[in-house]
Scaffold this motif. Structure first.
Motif, PDB file in Angstrom:
ATOM      1  N   GLY A 141      11.461  40.897  33.567  1.00 49.36           N
ATOM      2  CA  GLY A 141      10.639  39.994  34.386  1.00 49.36           C
ATOM      3  C   GLY A 141      11.306  39.744  35.737  1.00 49.36           C
ATOM      4  O   GLY A 141      12.530  39.862  35.866  1.00 49.36           O
ATOM      5  N   GLY A 142      10.507  39.437  36.744  1.00 53.53           N
ATOM      6  CA  GLY A 142      11.043  39.039  38.043  1.00 53.53           C
ATOM      7  C   GLY A 142      11.472  40.188  38.933  1.00 53.53           C
ATOM      8  O   GLY A 142      12.047  39.975  39.999  1.00 53.53           O
ATOM      9  N   CYS A 143      11.208  41.446  38.496  1.00 53.69           N
ATOM     10  CA  CYS A 143      11.601  42.603  39.322  1.00 53.69           C
ATOM     11  C   CYS A 143      10.702  42.745  40.546  1.00 53.69           C
ATOM     12  O   CYS A 143      11.050  43.458  41.491  1.00 53.69           O
ATOM     13  CB  CYS A 143      11.524  43.891  38.518  1.00 53.69           C
ATOM     14  SG  CYS A 143      12.922  44.138  37.437  1.00 53.69           S
ATOM     15  N   GLY A 144       9.520  42.144  40.491  1.00 52.67           N
ATOM     16  CA  GLY A 144       8.591  42.256  41.623  1.00 52.67           C
ATOM     17  C   GLY A 144       7.320  43.037  41.293  1.00 52.67           C
ATOM     18  O   GLY A 144       6.645  43.535  42.194  1.00 52.67           O
ATOM     19  N   LYS A 145       6.982  43.125  39.995  1.00 51.29           N
ATOM     20  CA  LYS A 145       5.784  43.880  39.586  1.00 51.29           C
ATOM     21  C   LYS A 145       4.527  43.353  40.272  1.00 51.29           C
ATOM     22  O   LYS A 145       3.752  44.100  40.849  1.00 51.29           O
ATOM     23  CB  LYS A 145       5.561  43.773  38.064  1.00 51.29           C
ATOM     24  CG  LYS A 145       6.542  44.534  37.226  1.00 51.29           C
ATOM     25  CD  LYS A 145       6.204  44.427  35.745  1.00 51.29           C
ATOM     26  CE  LYS A 145       6.332  43.017  35.214  1.00 51.29           C
ATOM     27  NZ  LYS A 145       7.676  42.479  35.258  1.00 51.29           N
ATOM     28  N   THR A 146       4.328  42.033  40.166  1.00 47.04           N
ATOM     29  CA  THR A 146       3.099  41.449  40.720  1.00 47.04           C
ATOM     30  C   THR A 146       3.085  41.605  42.236  1.00 47.04           C
ATOM     31  O   THR A 146       2.071  41.974  42.828  1.00 47.04           O
ATOM     32  CB  THR A 146       2.999  39.965  40.311  1.00 47.04           C
ATOM     33  OG1 THR A 146       3.027  39.906  38.881  1.00 47.04           O
ATOM     34  CG2 THR A 146       1.715  39.339  40.819  1.00 47.04           C
ATOM     35  N   THR A 147       4.238  41.345  42.853  1.00 48.32           N
ATOM     36  CA  THR A 147       4.341  41.493  44.305  1.00 48.32           C
ATOM     37  C   THR A 147       3.969  42.918  44.702  1.00 48.32           C
ATOM     38  O   THR A 147       3.170  43.138  45.621  1.00 48.32           O
ATOM     39  CB  THR A 147       5.790  41.203  44.758  1.00 48.32           C
ATOM     40  OG1 THR A 147       6.188  39.944  44.213  1.00 48.32           O
ATOM     41  CG2 THR A 147       5.915  41.182  46.258  1.00 48.32           C
ATOM     42  N   LEU A 148       4.531  43.895  43.980  1.00 49.56           N
ATOM     43  CA  LEU A 148       4.268  45.286  44.343  1.00 49.56           C
ATOM     44  C   LEU A 148       2.814  45.666  44.052  1.00 49.56           C
ATOM     45  O   LEU A 148       2.157  46.302  44.879  1.00 49.56           O
ATOM     46  CB  LEU A 148       5.212  46.222  43.590  1.00 49.56           C
ATOM     47  CG  LEU A 148       5.011  47.665  44.048  1.00 49.56           C
ATOM     48  CD1 LEU A 148       5.793  47.932  45.327  1.00 49.56           C
ATOM     49  CD2 LEU A 148       5.364  48.664  42.989  1.00 49.56           C
ATOM     50  N   LEU A 305      12.801  51.064  43.944  1.00 47.93           N
ATOM     51  CA  LEU A 305      13.907  50.104  43.943  1.00 47.93           C
ATOM     52  C   LEU A 305      13.508  48.937  44.841  1.00 47.93           C
ATOM     53  O   LEU A 305      13.351  49.098  46.056  1.00 47.93           O
ATOM     54  CB  LEU A 305      15.183  50.786  44.457  1.00 47.93           C
ATOM     55  CG  LEU A 305      16.431  49.916  44.506  1.00 47.93           C
ATOM     56  CD1 LEU A 305      16.823  49.422  43.114  1.00 47.93           C
ATOM     57  CD2 LEU A 305      17.599  50.686  45.127  1.00 47.93           C
ATOM     58  N   ASN A 306      13.305  47.784  44.206  1.00 49.51           N
ATOM     59  CA  ASN A 306      12.924  46.591  44.973  1.00 49.51           C
ATOM     60  C   ASN A 306      14.189  45.808  45.338  1.00 49.51           C
ATOM     61  O   ASN A 306      15.169  45.850  44.607  1.00 49.51           O
ATOM     62  CB  ASN A 306      11.982  45.722  44.127  1.00 49.51           C
ATOM     63  CG  ASN A 306      11.357  44.606  44.943  1.00 49.51           C
ATOM     64  OD1 ASN A 306      11.309  44.663  46.172  1.00 49.51           O
ATOM     65  ND2 ASN A 306      10.875  43.581  44.270  1.00 49.51           N
ATOM     66  N   ARG A 307      14.136  45.103  46.452  1.00 49.82           N
ATOM     67  CA  ARG A 307      15.299  44.376  46.977  1.00 49.82           C
ATOM     68  C   ARG A 307      16.464  45.339  47.170  1.00 49.82           C
ATOM     69  O   ARG A 307      17.608  45.040  46.821  1.00 49.82           O
ATOM     70  CB  ARG A 307      15.731  43.261  46.023  1.00 49.82           C
ATOM     71  CG  ARG A 307      14.642  42.224  45.798  1.00 49.82           C
ATOM     72  CD  ARG A 307      15.022  41.380  44.612  1.00 49.82           C
ATOM     73  NE  ARG A 307      14.069  40.326  44.404  1.00 49.82           N
ATOM     74  CZ  ARG A 307      14.267  39.061  44.754  1.00 49.82           C
ATOM     75  NH1 ARG A 307      15.385  38.699  45.335  1.00 49.82           N
ATOM     76  NH2 ARG A 307      13.349  38.168  44.526  1.00 49.82           N
TER      77      ARG A 307
HETATM   78  N1  LIG Z   1      11.430  42.484  48.097  1.00 50.67           N
HETATM   79  C1  LIG Z   1      11.543  41.207  47.798  1.00 50.67           C
HETATM   80  N2  LIG Z   1      12.269  40.359  48.557  1.00 50.67           N
HETATM   81  C2  LIG Z   1      12.389  39.058  48.241  1.00 50.67           C
HETATM   82  N3  LIG Z   1      11.792  38.480  47.194  1.00 50.67           N
HETATM   83  C3  LIG Z   1      11.066  39.262  46.381  1.00 50.67           C
HETATM   84  C4  LIG Z   1      10.887  40.649  46.633  1.00 50.67           C
HETATM   85  N4  LIG Z   1      10.071  41.146  45.665  1.00 50.67           N
HETATM   86  C5  LIG Z   1       9.762  40.129  44.859  1.00 50.67           C
HETATM   87  N5  LIG Z   1      10.339  38.980  45.281  1.00 50.67           N
HETATM   88  C6  LIG Z   1      10.253  37.651  44.653  1.00 50.67           C
HETATM   89  O1  LIG Z   1      10.703  37.749  43.313  1.00 50.67           O
HETATM   90  C7  LIG Z   1       9.971  36.881  42.481  1.00 50.67           C
HETATM   91  C8  LIG Z   1       9.419  37.654  41.308  1.00 50.67           C
HETATM   92  O2  LIG Z   1       8.456  38.583  41.778  1.00 50.67           O
HETATM   93  P1  LIG Z   1       7.193  38.974  40.903  1.00 50.67           P
HETATM   94  O3  LIG Z   1       6.421  39.948  41.704  1.00 50.67           O
HETATM   95  O4  LIG Z   1       6.472  37.770  40.427  1.00 50.67           O
HETATM   96  O5  LIG Z   1       7.920  39.681  39.679  1.00 50.67           O
HETATM   97  P2  LIG Z   1       7.324  40.140  38.245  1.00 50.67           P
HETATM   98  O6  LIG Z   1       5.854  40.260  38.367  1.00 50.67           O
HETATM   99  O7  LIG Z   1       7.997  41.460  37.982  1.00 50.67           O
HETATM  100  O8  LIG Z   1       7.757  39.106  37.263  1.00 50.67           O
HETATM  101  C9  LIG Z   1       8.891  36.264  43.352  1.00 50.67           C
HETATM  102  O9  LIG Z   1       9.302  34.989  43.734  1.00 50.67           O
HETATM  103  C10 LIG Z   1       8.818  37.174  44.559  1.00 50.67           C
HETATM  104  O10 LIG Z   1       8.479  36.471  45.724  1.00 50.67           O
END
Ligand SMILES: Nc1ncnc2c1ncn2[C@@H]1O[C@H](COP(=O)(O)OP(=O)(O)O)[C@@H](O)[C@H]1O
Ligand SMILES: [Mg+2]
Length: 393
Positions: A141-148, A305-307
């Motif tokens: 969790g928290g890798c950025g799936k939803t964001t991506l 690779l996120n972040r």
């Molecule tokens: N490239 C990035 N730089 C900074 N923060 C990021 C980045 N990608 C994601 N985040 C932050 O990380 C957190 C988790 O992202 P999210 O997309 O919800 O992850 P997941 O869906 O994998 O659980 C969110 O607060 C998001 O804003």
């Protein structure tokens, strides 16, 4: 089958004018529940004994949330004041109670309007497409799936002739809607009554529109609803959605559930996400082994690779050595990303020139849109090997 809302026995005449084929509701709340459970319903007839104020409020709300549903009101007395109020509330016709012929004609006219409204939506979304399903996954969790997923969908929808849909199958904790500050019109839970016979009209009725050519099928919002969704329904939804959209981007939970596997079965592209930290890399390595074990084709796989620029002591070579897979895109870390989510506008929309937006747009361009790309080659369909997996398993 039309819904008939009537409090008293005087409904008998109304029911007879339909040849008895109606669904009865004693109250407007009950009528609303019937509508909720049947997204394909297009007609509600309200009998003369239901208080007029309630009827007007019901119709006015329905006009906003289900414009294709017609409301017809039967009244003992029909005067200009009533007609004016009815018109304002969006009631299609007011007919004299007991006039079966007038009611039948009104119902027929209403059906024609509903059909034409629904077909407008359908022509807006020409069917028979052969869209590609792109599943975004990370086992942590928290890798950025939803964001991506959201930003990828925005990037794919940048060309106006392309239609894109995001499907949020993080059923218990889905946050696609909240990340773009969208009030779900419907969620996946509304698909339950259509399970086994879902068609394009049914699928379209479940979507919430975010941009002209970007739609969302959102995760349930009520606790407990997630468990009601069988994995087979996700498969059915995806199969129908790819006939309507060019791209269907699937956001997932952080575990290999049966729902995720069904999405992967139907995907033309698996986008796997990691961050440069040891637990995320370990989970990605396990994910890659798992996908190999399940015989998913390797050529439809991309690792992002996120972040990627986080100063955490691991460089790109370390990352590629640990995961034994090339990195297809590097999305830099930026406080603009969480800021964009808190503001409810994806970064790729708010700031397309930002390095993180550009990295996602480049990935979309190179890996998903290029003719002959891995995704293109898989033609949006189900990878052959996984059909075997399903048969045997
Ligand atoms: N490239 C990035 N730089 C900074 N923060 C990021 C980045 N990608 C994601 N985040 C932050 O990380 C957190 C988790 O992202 P999210 O997309 O919800 O992850 P997941 O869906 O994998 O659980 C969110 O607060 C998001 O804003
Ligand atoms: Mg998420």
């Amino acid at each position: 089958m039309p819904i008939l809302c009537e409090l008293h026995a005087s409904a008998r005449d109304l029911v007879q004018s339909f040849g008895g084929t109606v669904r009865a509701a004693n109250t407007l709340q009950a009528a609303a529940q019937l509508l909720e459970s049947d997204p394909a319903e297009t007609l509600v007839v309200i009998g003369p004994d239901t208080p007029v104020g309630e009827v007007l409020r019901f119709a006015a709300t329905l006009r906003l949330i289900r414009p294709a549903v017609g409301v017809i009101l039967a009244r003992e007395y029909v005067d200009v004041t009533l007609l004016t109020h009815a018109l304002r509330a969006g009631i299609r016709e007011v007919v004299p109670a007991g006039d079966a012929a007038a009611l039948a004609a009104a119902c027929q006219r209403s059906s024609q309007i509903s059909m034409s409204l629904l077909s407008t939506v359908a022509t807006e979304a020409p069917q028979g497409r052969d869209g590609q399903i792109v599943t975004v996954f990370a086992a942590k969790g928290g890798c950025g799936k939803t964001t991506l997923a959201v930003n990828l969908a925005v990037a794919l929808a940048r060309q106006s002739d392309r239609r894109v849909c995001i499907v949020d199958i993080d059923l218990a904790f889905g946050d696609v809607a909240i990340s773009v500050q969208l009030e779900p019109a419907k969620t996946i839970v509304n698909a339950l009554p259509m399970a086994g016979h879902l068609d394009e009209t049914g699928a379209l009725s479940l979507l919430t529109r975010y941009r002209a050519n970007l739609f969302m099928l959102l995760a349930p919002t009520t606790p407990g609803d997630a468990e009601k969704i069988p994995a087979s329904l996700i498969g059915e939804l995806l199969v129908v959605l790819r006939t309507i959209f060019d791209y269907v981007v699937v956001d997932t939970p952080a575990q290999f559930s049966e729902h995720v596997l069904i999405a992967m079965d139907n995907s033309a592209h698996h986008v796997l996400l990691t961050t440069p930290d040891v637990p995320a890399l370990k989970n990605l390595r396990i994910t890659l082994d798992m996908l190999d074990l399940l015989s998913y084709p390797r050529q439809i796989r991309s690792v992002i690779l996120n972040r990627s620029d986080s100063k955490v002591g691991l460089n790109l070579e370390d990352v590629e050595r640990v995961v034994r897979w090339p990195i297809a895109a590097h999305v830099p870390s930026s406080r603009e990303v969480p800021i964009s989510i808190n503001k409810g506008t994806p970064l790729t929309l708010a700031n397309p020139g930002h390095p993180a937006s550009q990295a996602i747009a480049r990935f979309a361009q190179q890996r998903l849109l290029e003719p002959g790309s891995a995704a293109g080659a898989a033609a949006g369909g189900r990878p052959a090997r996984t059909k075997g997996r399903r048969r045997s398993g």
